[in-house]
Design an enzyme around this catalytic site. Structure first.
Site, PDB file in Angstrom:
ATOM      1  N   HIS A   1       0.825  -1.215   0.000  1.00  0.00           N
ATOM      2  CA  HIS A   1       0.000   0.000   0.000  1.00  0.00           C
ATOM      3  C   HIS A   1       0.854   1.258   0.000  1.00  0.00           C
ATOM      4  O   HIS A   1       2.037   1.219   0.304  1.00  0.00           O
ATOM      5  CB  HIS A   1      -0.972   0.045   1.188  1.00  0.00           C
ATOM      6  CG  HIS A   1      -0.322   0.042   2.544  1.00  0.00           C
ATOM      7  ND1 HIS A   1      -0.031  -1.101   3.239  1.00  0.00           N
ATOM      8  CD2 HIS A   1       0.110   1.057   3.333  1.00  0.00           C
ATOM      9  CE1 HIS A   1       0.530  -0.797   4.393  1.00  0.00           C
ATOM     10  NE2 HIS A   1       0.646   0.509   4.491  1.00  0.00           N
TER      11      HIS A   1
ATOM     12  N   HIS B   1       4.057   7.125   3.666  1.00  0.00           N
ATOM     13  CA  HIS B   1       4.980   5.999   3.494  1.00  0.00           C
ATOM     14  C   HIS B   1       4.493   5.046   2.401  1.00  0.00           C
ATOM     15  O   HIS B   1       3.348   5.102   1.983  1.00  0.00           O
ATOM     16  CB  HIS B   1       5.210   5.229   4.803  1.00  0.00           C
ATOM     17  CG  HIS B   1       3.997   4.532   5.362  1.00  0.00           C
ATOM     18  ND1 HIS B   1       3.147   5.108   6.271  1.00  0.00           N
ATOM     19  CD2 HIS B   1       3.496   3.282   5.149  1.00  0.00           C
ATOM     20  CE1 HIS B   1       2.187   4.244   6.604  1.00  0.00           C
ATOM     21  NE2 HIS B   1       2.371   3.128   5.931  1.00  0.00           N
TER      22      HIS B   1
ATOM     23  N   GLU C   1       7.755   1.029   4.907  1.00  0.00           N
ATOM     24  CA  GLU C   1       7.222   0.000   5.804  1.00  0.00           C
ATOM     25  C   GLU C   1       7.421  -1.341   5.128  1.00  0.00           C
ATOM     26  O   GLU C   1       7.229  -1.472   3.911  1.00  0.00           O
ATOM     27  CB  GLU C   1       5.722   0.257   6.029  1.00  0.00           C
ATOM     28  CG  GLU C   1       5.044  -0.776   6.920  1.00  0.00           C
ATOM     29  CD  GLU C   1       3.550  -0.493   7.123  1.00  0.00           C
ATOM     30  OE1 GLU C   1       2.957   0.255   6.324  1.00  0.00           O
ATOM     31  OE2 GLU C   1       2.983  -1.039   8.089  1.00  0.00           O
TER      32      GLU C   1
HETATM   33 CO    CO Z   1       1.275   1.323   6.281  1.00  0.00          CO
END
Ligand code: CO
Length: 134
Positions: free
Chosen positions: A7, A79, A130
């Site tokens: 994502h 992020h 991440e």
């Molecule tokens: Co995230």
């Protein structure tokens, strides 16, 4: 080492307004808001054919995205999340190459109930990264 883009997370001050833009202007499939007090955010999930977008709104007093929104009043990309198959092996490999892992360096359970780690933006072209074990 990294696999699919899981994502892209976008921090926003007004979740309802950002959700409406994705739903009505962009015509995307948008979930309802999910408060995640452990992470200091309320999240809206947007399903795209090849990945997800997460809209993050600060929740509570010590939200990790509060400072970001002070600097980015209109919101902005916070992020990117890449998938890995073994998060401990990925972490050790990255550390051996000099990358900085945020926090205490141990994976935490993320927004999707899976182990995640964050990597220092200064080591990755100015982008907070991440890693999520899938
Ligand atoms: Co995230």
């Amino acid at each position: 080492m990294i696999g699919r883009l899981n994502h892209v997370a976008i921090a926003v001050k007004d979740l309802a307004r950002a959700s409406a833009v994705y739903r009505e202007t962009l015509g995307a499939k948008v979930s309802g808001p999910t408060p995640q007090p452990d992470h200091g955010v309320t999240v809206v999930f947007i399903e795209l054919p090849n990945t997800k977008i997460e809209l993050l709104e600060p929740l509570g007093e010590n939200s990790p995205i509060a400072k970001f929104l002070e600097k980015n009043a209109d919101g902005g990309m916070h992020h990117v999340c890449y998938e890995v198959t073994d998060i401990i092996a990925a972490r050790d490999q990255l550390k051996a190459k000099g990358a900085r892992v945020l926090g205490d360096g141990n994976p935490k359970i993320g927004a999707h109930g899976k182990p995640v780690l964050f990597l220092h933006p200064k080591d990755f072209a100015g982008t907070l990264v991440e890693l999520e074990q899938v």
